[in-house]
Design a protein around this motif. Sequence first.
Motif, PDB file in Angstrom:
ATOM      1  N   SER A 249       2.099   8.761   2.837  1.00  5.14           N
ATOM      2  CA  SER A 249       3.254   8.208   2.281  1.00  5.14           C
ATOM      3  C   SER A 249       4.048   7.066   3.135  1.00  5.14           C
ATOM      4  N   PHE A 250       3.827   6.031   2.785  1.00  4.28           N
ATOM      5  CA  PHE A 250       4.558   4.827   3.308  1.00  4.28           C
ATOM      6  C   PHE A 250       6.207   4.948   3.168  1.00  4.28           C
ATOM      7  N   GLU A 251       6.644   5.469   2.124  1.00  4.74           N
ATOM      8  CA  GLU A 251       8.003   5.637   2.088  1.00  4.74           C
ATOM      9  C   GLU A 251       8.679   6.830   2.867  1.00  4.74           C
TER      10      GLU A 251
ATOM     11  N   LEU B  35       9.448  -1.228  -7.362  1.00  8.84           N
ATOM     12  CA  LEU B  35       9.859  -2.494  -6.444  1.00  8.84           C
ATOM     13  C   LEU B  35       8.929  -3.641  -6.426  1.00  8.84           C
ATOM     14  N   ASN B  36       7.620  -3.205  -6.069  1.00 10.38           N
ATOM     15  CA  ASN B  36       6.733  -4.310  -5.944  1.00 10.38           C
ATOM     16  C   ASN B  36       6.169  -4.872  -7.260  1.00 10.38           C
ATOM     17  N   LYS B  37       6.583  -4.128  -8.432  1.00  7.37           N
ATOM     18  CA  LYS B  37       6.212  -4.829  -9.644  1.00  7.37           C
ATOM     19  C   LYS B  37       7.247  -5.820 -10.034  1.00  7.37           C
TER      20      LYS B  37
ATOM     21  N   LEU C 183      16.335  -4.468  -1.191  1.00 10.75           N
ATOM     22  CA  LEU C 183      14.779  -4.459  -0.587  1.00 10.75           C
ATOM     23  C   LEU C 183      14.289  -5.752  -0.092  1.00 10.75           C
ATOM     24  N   MET C 184      14.376  -6.802  -0.818  1.00 11.46           N
ATOM     25  CA  MET C 184      14.369  -8.160  -0.481  1.00 11.46           C
ATOM     26  C   MET C 184      14.837  -8.561   0.996  1.00 11.46           C
ATOM     27  N   ILE C 185      16.001  -8.162   0.851  1.00  8.81           N
ATOM     28  CA  ILE C 185      16.853  -8.765   2.075  1.00  8.81           C
ATOM     29  C   ILE C 185      16.457  -7.775   3.345  1.00  8.81           C
TER      30      ILE C 185
ATOM     31  N   VAL D 125      14.316  -9.606   8.330  1.00  9.08           N
ATOM     32  CA  VAL D 125      14.008  -9.243   9.826  1.00  9.08           C
ATOM     33  C   VAL D 125      12.472  -9.851  10.141  1.00  9.08           C
ATOM     34  N   ASN D 126      11.541  -9.605   9.249  1.00 15.42           N
ATOM     35  CA  ASN D 126      10.221 -10.201   9.695  1.00 15.42           C
ATOM     36  C   ASN D 126      10.034 -11.597   9.566  1.00 15.42           C
ATOM     37  N   THR D 127      10.679 -12.300   8.304  1.00 19.59           N
ATOM     38  CA  THR D 127      10.378 -13.635   8.176  1.00 19.59           C
ATOM     39  C   THR D 127      11.086 -14.407   9.304  1.00 19.59           C
TER      40      THR D 127
ATOM     41  N   LEU E 216       3.767   3.344   9.775  1.00 21.16           N
ATOM     42  CA  LEU E 216       4.400   4.750   9.682  1.00 21.16           C
ATOM     43  C   LEU E 216       3.797   5.167   8.481  1.00 21.16           C
ATOM     44  N   ARG E 217       3.496   6.412   8.761  1.00 24.85           N
ATOM     45  CA  ARG E 217       3.355   7.272   7.194  1.00 24.85           C
ATOM     46  C   ARG E 217       3.725   8.571   7.334  1.00 24.85           C
ATOM     47  N   ARG E 218       3.576   9.496   6.331  1.00 21.36           N
ATOM     48  CA  ARG E 218       3.674  10.801   6.476  1.00 21.36           C
ATOM     49  C   ARG E 218       2.655  11.453   5.622  1.00 21.36           C
TER      50      ARG E 218
ATOM     51  N   LEU F 260      -3.976  -6.830  10.803  1.00 19.89           N
ATOM     52  CA  LEU F 260      -3.118  -5.959   9.818  1.00 19.89           C
ATOM     53  C   LEU F 260      -1.707  -6.608   9.605  1.00 19.89           C
ATOM     54  N   GLY F 261      -1.400  -7.645   9.906  1.00 18.05           N
ATOM     55  CA  GLY F 261      -0.383  -8.488   9.872  1.00 18.05           C
ATOM     56  C   GLY F 261       0.613  -8.515   8.744  1.00 18.05           C
ATOM     57  N   TRP F 262      -0.291  -8.409   7.524  1.00 21.11           N
ATOM     58  CA  TRP F 262       0.342  -8.416   6.143  1.00 21.11           C
ATOM     59  C   TRP F 262       0.120  -6.946   5.512  1.00 21.11           C
ATOM     60  N   GLY F 263      -0.203  -5.970   6.291  1.00 19.72           N
ATOM     61  CA  GLY F 263      -0.527  -4.586   5.837  1.00 19.72           C
ATOM     62  C   GLY F 263      -1.989  -4.739   5.440  1.00 19.72           C
ATOM     63  N   ALA F 264      -2.531  -3.530   4.860  1.00 21.80           N
ATOM     64  CA  ALA F 264      -3.878  -3.371   4.736  1.00 21.80           C
ATOM     65  C   ALA F 264      -4.065  -2.113   3.857  1.00 21.80           C
TER      66      ALA F 264
ATOM     67  N   ARG G  72      -3.725   0.522   0.945  1.00 24.01           N
ATOM     68  CA  ARG G  72      -2.917   0.692  -0.113  1.00 24.01           C
ATOM     69  C   ARG G  72      -1.533  -0.066   0.142  1.00 24.01           C
ATOM     70  N   HIS G  73      -1.239  -0.525   1.268  1.00 27.21           N
ATOM     71  CA  HIS G  73       0.110  -1.185   1.236  1.00 27.21           C
ATOM     72  C   HIS G  73       0.013  -2.374   1.940  1.00 27.21           C
ATOM     73  N   ILE G  74      -0.338  -3.435   1.087  1.00 24.41           N
ATOM     74  CA  ILE G  74      -0.241  -4.888   1.254  1.00 24.41           C
ATOM     75  C   ILE G  74       1.079  -5.374   1.090  1.00 24.41           C
ATOM     76  N   CYS G  75       1.820  -6.396   2.005  1.00 22.84           N
ATOM     77  CA  CYS G  75       3.002  -6.861   1.895  1.00 22.84           C
ATOM     78  C   CYS G  75       2.996  -7.623   0.623  1.00 22.84           C
ATOM     79  N   SER G  76       3.996  -7.380  -0.324  1.00 25.39           N
ATOM     80  CA  SER G  76       4.407  -7.731  -1.367  1.00 25.39           C
ATOM     81  C   SER G  76       5.175  -9.047  -1.423  1.00 25.39           C
ATOM     82  N   GLY G  77       5.749  -9.170  -0.321  1.00 18.96           N
ATOM     83  CA  GLY G  77       6.592 -10.403  -0.221  1.00 18.96           C
ATOM     84  C   GLY G  77       5.827 -11.570   0.872  1.00 18.96           C
TER      85      GLY G  77
HETATM   86  C1  HEM Z   1       6.550 -12.952   7.859  1.00 19.56           C
HETATM   87  C2  HEM Z   1       7.116 -11.941   6.972  1.00 19.56           C
HETATM   88  C3  HEM Z   1       6.753 -10.644   6.887  1.00 19.56           C
HETATM   89  C4  HEM Z   1       5.545 -10.012   7.505  1.00 19.56           C
HETATM   90  C5  HEM Z   1       4.525 -10.259   8.911  1.00 19.56           C
HETATM   91  C6  HEM Z   1       5.404  -8.599   6.841  1.00 19.56           C
HETATM   92  C7  HEM Z   1       4.663  -7.736   7.201  1.00 19.56           C
HETATM   93  C8  HEM Z   1       4.419  -6.610   6.331  1.00 19.56           C
HETATM   94  C9  HEM Z   1       3.444  -5.433   6.812  1.00 19.56           C
HETATM   95  C10 HEM Z   1       2.575  -5.340   7.793  1.00 19.56           C
HETATM   96  C11 HEM Z   1       3.541  -4.432   5.675  1.00 19.56           C
HETATM   97  C12 HEM Z   1       2.851  -3.254   5.559  1.00 19.56           C
HETATM   98  C13 HEM Z   1       3.275  -2.230   6.523  1.00 19.56           C
HETATM   99  C14 HEM Z   1       2.684  -0.895   6.853  1.00 19.56           C
HETATM  100  O1  HEM Z   1       1.394  -0.924   6.475  1.00 19.56           O
HETATM  101  O2  HEM Z   1       3.293   0.094   7.273  1.00 19.56           O
HETATM  102  C15 HEM Z   1       4.472  -4.983   4.907  1.00 19.56           C
HETATM  103  C16 HEM Z   1       4.796  -4.393   3.653  1.00 19.56           C
HETATM  104  C17 HEM Z   1       5.888  -4.810   2.730  1.00 19.56           C
HETATM  105  N1  HEM Z   1       6.416  -5.764   2.796  1.00 19.56           N
HETATM  106 FE1  HEM Z   1       6.270  -7.326   4.195  1.00 19.56          FE
HETATM  107  N2  HEM Z   1       6.332  -8.674   5.552  1.00 19.56           N
HETATM  108  C18 HEM Z   1       6.760 -10.031   5.549  1.00 19.56           C
HETATM  109  C19 HEM Z   1       7.741 -10.334   4.731  1.00 19.56           C
HETATM  110  C20 HEM Z   1       8.159  -9.637   3.547  1.00 19.56           C
HETATM  111  C21 HEM Z   1       9.112 -10.049   2.604  1.00 19.56           C
HETATM  112  C22 HEM Z   1       9.786 -11.297   2.590  1.00 19.56           C
HETATM  113  C23 HEM Z   1       9.297  -9.227   1.824  1.00 19.56           C
HETATM  114  C24 HEM Z   1      10.215  -8.936   0.480  1.00 19.56           C
HETATM  115  C25 HEM Z   1      10.807  -9.986   0.074  1.00 19.56           C
HETATM  116  C26 HEM Z   1       8.389  -8.065   2.105  1.00 19.56           C
HETATM  117  C27 HEM Z   1       8.324  -6.658   1.466  1.00 19.56           C
HETATM  118  C28 HEM Z   1       7.508  -5.795   1.653  1.00 19.56           C
HETATM  119  C29 HEM Z   1       7.216  -4.785   0.954  1.00 19.56           C
HETATM  120  C30 HEM Z   1       7.883  -4.268  -0.335  1.00 19.56           C
HETATM  121  C31 HEM Z   1       6.150  -3.742   1.545  1.00 19.56           C
HETATM  122  C32 HEM Z   1       5.573  -2.715   1.162  1.00 19.56           C
HETATM  123  C33 HEM Z   1       4.475  -2.750   0.281  1.00 19.56           C
HETATM  124  C34 HEM Z   1       3.767  -1.639  -0.306  1.00 19.56           C
HETATM  125  O3  HEM Z   1       4.028  -0.331   0.334  1.00 19.56           O
HETATM  126  O4  HEM Z   1       3.197  -1.565  -1.322  1.00 19.56           O
HETATM  127  N3  HEM Z   1       7.832  -8.388   3.310  1.00 19.56           N
HETATM  128  N4  HEM Z   1       5.051  -6.240   5.106  1.00 19.56           N
END
Ligand code: HEM
Length: 497
Positions: free
Chosen positions: A87-89, A117-119, A278-280, A285-287, A364-366, A425-429, A431-436
Amino acid sequence: MTSFLLVISTSYAYPIFSANDAKKIHQLGGFSIVNAWSFFSKRYDFLRSNREKTGHALFSFKVFQHQVVAMSGENARKVFFSEKDFSFEQGHRLLRGAVPTLKDIKMMSENSNVIMLNKRLLKIVRKDRLQSGKSYHGSAQSNTSTVIPTLVSDVNKRMEAWGASGKMDPFKDIYDLVFQLTIRLSTCEELATNADSIKKISALYWQYEKSITAVGLLLPWFPSTAKKHQKQSTKDLYDILSHYVDARRKAKVPNSDPFDVLIADGESNAVIVEFALLMIFAGVVNTAMISCWTLFYLGANNEWKNKVIAEVRNLISTYSDASSSEQIHERFSSIPVSVWEDETPAIEGVIRETIRLIKTGPALRRNLGDNIQFADKTVDKGAYVVYNMADVHLNEMVYSEPLKFDPSRFSPPREEDKQGHLLFLGWGAGRHICSGMKIAKLEIKMILALFLSSYEYTLVGKSGMPLKESLQPDRNDIHQSKPLGEPCFLQYRKNLE
Ligand code: HEM
């Protein structure tokens, strides 16, 4: 704090002896409290050094009563990112705790989970909504400024305020800019144009982020001052955001802003506020961190800076009227979303390489399922699991000269990220790809495009002198990854053209 130390010293300060046998996951020796503390305060160093010291792809340690398993290597990576019971959460709640939850202030939002939230997020970032300013239901709106010109104008206004020349701290000014864009993309016009409310939200955001402490995460029942601050910030954030949702509910003419989209969907104030939070919290931080570091890396690399500038100039000349007297930001407004997304290979490469170098901390997961068998070891039900992204992002077997900024590593013929499974892995991979991702890229691209086409800049230290050393991120700084050593500023001057 004294009573906290008393609690932990009586309950947890006992040594764990490494009674390791070959079938068990290697358990770190030493005091569990010391391991837990190092994990929270110097997470990157702790994971990396223990991986090297033990030589084990899997090792575990205790964070109080919880078992945490650190994983590395290709097989572990596959399991970590694909296992449905991880679990991601839950992983984030204990080990990071970054997003405020309305439960803390006794407000419940129905359907509050990452899938819902992703939807909602996917509806908000639909290309047609971003491009046309129509509601996602497709009906034309009377009050339809498109998102791209609005974002461009927001960036431009903030940059105008910087003046024609100066020295800026990107960890303040770029963060403020990203904050503005995030509010624009997650709330409504009334809030996005109210500087006072944005300032208040930003202050509360930082108060919340800074009050995330190991004590608060590990001992949620412990009445620490940080915990009190967190609750208060959550309540204040709720009140401000909810006030703007109410204002939009009363509005005579609906528009296509995110709050209106969610209101039209019949969502409650709690759901809408939680979405904005959630969006904030997931976004800023990441962006902002990646925006700052793209500017740092380009500031130290003329070849790539010039490639990006050439790409941006080409976009302007292709998609706007070169003979017009419009200002540069007005000309950017006519570039379609699809072009920002698909026709910027140099900027894409720069963002990807920056993320590879900066996102090196643990996912991080559990384990909420049964005991999971991995190789000949068992990850227990209930255990927390972490995978350090540096294991692949800074791995010289995957990326040549891994500490070097070199976006061309992603292009043919090298394509270093495509020579195996899950190497980026920078945008996730899994089951959990970054939806933002889409909006994060759009924000970073706009900041880079407008800044590089309007200013020249150099990297300087506090004294205004050019930096002598190349910048390295503090990988233990999980909030901002600021550079190690001397702080870095941007000395900028507006282009004359
Ligand atoms: C450069 C900016 C960003 C980077 C590098 C980034 C990176 C990531 C990564 C690596 C994960 C997966 C984390 C994991 O597997 O534990 C993730 C998940 C996620 N990110 Fe981002 N993120 C960015 C911006 C954003 C923004 C702007 C939003 C929302 C507005 C966002 C929302 C989310 C959400 C909701 C998840 C969870 C997705 C899920 O579990 O299905 N992220 N992000």
